[in-house]
Enzyme design. Structure first.
Site, short mmCIF file in Angstrom:
data_model
loop_
_atom_site.label_atom_id
_atom_site.label_comp_id
_atom_site.label_asym_id
_atom_site.label_seq_id
_atom_site.Cartn_x
_atom_site.Cartn_y
_atom_site.Cartn_z
N ASP A 19 1.02 -1.26 -0.01
CA ASP A 19 -0.03 -0.10 0.16
C ASP A 19 0.84 1.37 0.16
O ASP A 19 0.35 2.12 0.36
CB ASP A 19 -0.87 0.04 1.13
CG ASP A 19 -2.17 -1.00 0.95
OD1 ASP A 19 -2.20 -1.28 -0.07
OD2 ASP A 19 -2.82 -1.33 1.80
N HIS A 25 30.82 11.70 4.88
CA HIS A 25 29.31 11.10 4.67
C HIS A 25 28.62 12.55 4.31
O HIS A 25 27.31 12.24 4.33
CB HIS A 25 28.75 10.21 5.52
CG HIS A 25 29.45 8.86 5.48
ND1 HIS A 25 28.63 7.75 5.97
CD2 HIS A 25 30.48 8.27 5.05
CE1 HIS A 25 29.37 6.49 6.02
NE2 HIS A 25 30.51 6.95 5.34
N ASP A 57 31.96 4.81 -8.87
CA ASP A 57 32.23 5.53 -7.63
C ASP A 57 33.47 6.51 -7.75
O ASP A 57 34.37 5.72 -8.05
CB ASP A 57 32.42 4.41 -6.54
CG ASP A 57 32.57 5.01 -5.30
OD1 ASP A 57 32.44 6.39 -5.17
OD2 ASP A 57 32.64 4.48 -4.42
N HIS A 117 37.11 -0.35 -1.90
CA HIS A 117 36.34 -1.42 -1.94
C HIS A 117 35.86 -2.20 -3.44
O HIS A 117 36.32 -1.27 -4.40
CB HIS A 117 35.18 -1.01 -1.33
CG HIS A 117 34.59 0.42 -1.66
ND1 HIS A 117 33.65 0.52 -2.97
CD2 HIS A 117 34.78 1.70 -1.57
CE1 HIS A 117 33.38 1.64 -3.30
NE2 HIS A 117 34.15 2.46 -2.37
N HIS A 161 29.57 -0.51 -2.75
CA HIS A 161 30.26 -1.38 -2.08
C HIS A 161 29.79 -2.85 -2.09
O HIS A 161 28.91 -3.20 -1.39
CB HIS A 161 30.12 -1.06 -0.50
CG HIS A 161 30.36 0.37 -0.23
ND1 HIS A 161 30.41 1.12 1.13
CD2 HIS A 161 31.30 1.22 -0.92
CE1 HIS A 161 30.97 2.35 1.11
NE2 HIS A 161 31.58 2.45 -0.32
N TYR A 183 42.00 14.49 5.63
CA TYR A 183 40.86 15.56 6.00
C TYR A 183 41.45 16.25 7.29
O TYR A 183 41.71 15.44 8.09
CB TYR A 183 39.70 14.59 6.33
CG TYR A 183 39.21 13.67 5.31
CD1 TYR A 183 38.60 14.23 4.16
CD2 TYR A 183 39.59 12.45 5.04
CE1 TYR A 183 38.03 13.08 3.19
CE2 TYR A 183 39.36 11.46 4.14
CZ TYR A 183 38.53 11.93 3.21
OH TYR A 183 38.36 11.04 2.24
N ARG A 239 40.05 13.94 -1.28
CA ARG A 239 39.78 12.65 -1.59
C ARG A 239 39.96 12.52 -3.02
O ARG A 239 39.05 13.37 -4.05
CB ARG A 239 38.57 12.09 -1.12
CG ARG A 239 38.42 10.68 -1.51
CD ARG A 239 37.43 9.85 -0.58
NE ARG A 239 35.86 10.14 -0.88
CZ ARG A 239 35.17 10.92 -0.15
NH1 ARG A 239 35.77 11.53 1.29
NH2 ARG A 239 33.91 11.49 -0.06
N GLU A 254 39.43 9.50 -6.06
CA GLU A 254 38.98 8.11 -6.17
C GLU A 254 38.67 7.90 -7.44
O GLU A 254 37.85 8.43 -8.29
CB GLU A 254 37.47 8.15 -5.59
CG GLU A 254 36.67 6.83 -5.36
CD GLU A 254 35.59 6.69 -4.69
OE1 GLU A 254 34.98 7.49 -4.36
OE2 GLU A 254 35.34 5.39 -4.34
N1 GLY Z 1 31.15 7.15 -2.49
C1 GLY Z 1 31.40 5.98 -1.72
C2 GLY Z 1 32.47 5.63 -1.38
O1 GLY Z 1 33.43 6.32 -1.78
O2 GLY Z 1 32.88 4.50 -0.93
MN MN Z 2 34.27 4.69 -2.85
MN MN Z 3 32.99 7.66 -3.47
#
Ligand code: GLY
Ligand code: MN
Ligand code: MN
Length: 465
Positions: A80, A283, A311, A388, A395, A417, A426, A428
């Site tokens: 619902d 985060h 990512d 990861h 992840h 940081y 960062r 990545e």
């Molecule tokens: N954006 C998620 C991480 O970097 O793990």
């Molecule tokens: Mn990541």
């Molecule tokens: Mn990331």
């Protein structure tokens, strides 16, 4: 960084808040005809690997699970509340390719020597009234449903207890998802299983599935490339649009637009657009601040394409030019990332320590170069993991103790940081492990600070916002 456990997203957004009254509506003949014609066809632009690939995965699973049956449940949408997005659980999708709600899977070994005896897909019957809301679906009982699903046996879910009972005459172990993780381990399913089979032992199948999921098929790599390419364009667009006075949410919105218009269904995780102090919050996903000259900006943003995540993080100076201090820290993080990437090959590991640890390589680099270049070892500011696995989940599950193998897709993402300075960096990238090393899937997106400044300047000249 562990930013999210997998959450249901959407592949079939539904638009009504009026679920309880839906059966008031009649069923025009034309709609019925269309729905019937469409029966058996998955009406979606979703790119799915061929059904044989999913069948092979089930066979591989049964090679490792030889002494019991496997029972898995797909995602169940909340009753619902049909405006909530629906997304299949990753393990279920990985083994079946099914995006249907309320489905289940029973795999029965042929013998303890290995091999699959029976595989049954439990799929609800079609409900024409429901399909006025959801669009045409497939159902057990449709002509040709075996070809459409890749299962010789397709039955409505009500048949599961009897089929399980039959299989348990021979086997007394049930492999299922017993704990947390990806939509499995639901306690009401577990207690139902216990009721249905009070004498069978129940074991967690998650590690076996994780082992399979960690090495990607060619089709999976292709889909990860698609989410990655679309997201690279989003990062280029952001580099050209960032400047003082712009709100973080404007950049998040622009990036989502750029990857979604290239076919991504959704974000693979909530976009992180963190400027100034927010660049130091791992985060951070509120994205409400107005960016100011002199800020650092961490952009950790990625889309999902046909179920597969990417990512990617880049760090930019909001003014378009790094300050001396920002550049020093940035270059040290970049050096640490390059050192870890250079060592990413079969046999290396994502663990924090040990002889093959990529984390240790980055950490030592941050400490040594930090001491040399800014008078301070910087390792203490690197407060998350080096990376990861990425796949159906941003992840993706993996065997913690396993070393890297060809076909694995990981991130390498060192960061520094420094909250007191409001300075976070960062970087990545997405890395495919190959036979003799790796491929940086994101190499097209610059990391070099001079190149970043050049792209940012180009954007400003054109007056992009
Ligand atoms: N954006 C998620 C991480 O970097 O793990
Ligand atoms: Mn990541
Ligand atoms: Mn990331």
């Amino acid at each position: 960084m562990d930013l999210r456990s997998e959450k249901p997203g959407t592949s079939h957004p539904q638009h009504s808040t009026r679920a309880p009254s839906r059966r008031r509506f009649g069923l025009p003949a034309l709609w019925l005809a269309l729905a019937t014609l469409a029966g058996g066809v998955l009406l979606s632009a979703f790119e799915r690997e061929p059904l044989e690939v999913f069948k092979r995965r089930r066979a591989e699973l049964m090679e490792s699970v030889r002494d019991g049956i496997v029972v898995l449940f797909g995602q169940t949408p909340p009753e619902d509340i049909d405006y909530l997005p629906f997304r299949q659980t990753n393990d279920f999708y990985y083994l079946t390719g099914s995006e249907e709600p309320n489905v289940a899977l029973l795999l029965v070994p042929s013998s303890s020597e290995g091999g699959t005896g029976r595989e049954i897909f439990f799929l609800p019957l079609r409900d024409p009234a429901e399909e006025r809301w959801t669009g045409p679906k497939i159902g057990a009982g449709d002509p040709g449903i075996s070809e459409v699903t890749g299962f010789a046996e397709v039955m409505p879910p009500g048949h599961l207890p009897a089929q399980m009972g039959e299989a348990l005459k021979r086997w007394n172990k049930i492999y299922t998802l017993t704990s947390g993780g990806e939509g499995g381990g639901n306690s009401s399913f577990l207690s139902r299983l216990r009721q249905l089979a009070p004498f069978a032992s129940i074991e967690n199948v998650a590690p076996e599935i994780a082992k399979l999921r960690s090495v990607k098929s060619a089709g999976e790599i292709d889909l990860i490339r698609k989410s990655t390419e679309a997201t690279i364009e989003a990062h280029f667009a952001a580099m050209q649009a960032v400047r003082p006075g712009v709100y973080e949410y404007e950049i998040a919105a622009l990036m989502k637009y750029e990857y979604e218009r290239r076919g991504c269904e959704r974000s693979a995780y909530p976009p992180i657009v963190g400027s100034g102090f927010n660049s130091t919050v791992l985060h951070y996903d509120k994205n409400r601040r107005r960016m100011e000259a002199g800020d650092m900006l961490v952009l950790d943003v990625g889309g999902e394409y046909s179920g597969y995540a990417t990512d990617i993080t880049r760090t930019l100076p909001v003014s378009g030019r790094f300050t001396k201090r920002q550049r020093e820290i940035y270059e040290i993080v970049l050096g640490a990332q390059r050192a870890a990437i250079a060592a990413a090959r079969p046999g290396a590991s994502l663990r924090r320590s040990g002889p093959n640890s990529l984390h240790r390589i980055a950490l030592e680099y941050l400490n040594e170069e930090g001491k040399k270049r800014v008078g301070e070892p910087l390792g203490k500011y690197f407060i998350h993991g080096i990376g990861h696995h990425v796949g159906l989940a941003v992840h993706d599950p993996s065997e913690r103790s396993a070393t890297l193998q060809p076909g694995m897709v990981i991130t390498i993402e060192p960061g520094v940081y420094i909250p007191d300075e409001g300075l976070g960096v960062r970087i990545e990238d997405m890395i495919l492990i190959t036979e003799d090393g790796n491929e940086v899937m994101t190499r097209r997106l610059p990391r070099d600070p001079d190149e970043i400044e050049k792209i940012m300047a180009g954007g400003k000249r054109r007056g992009n916002r």
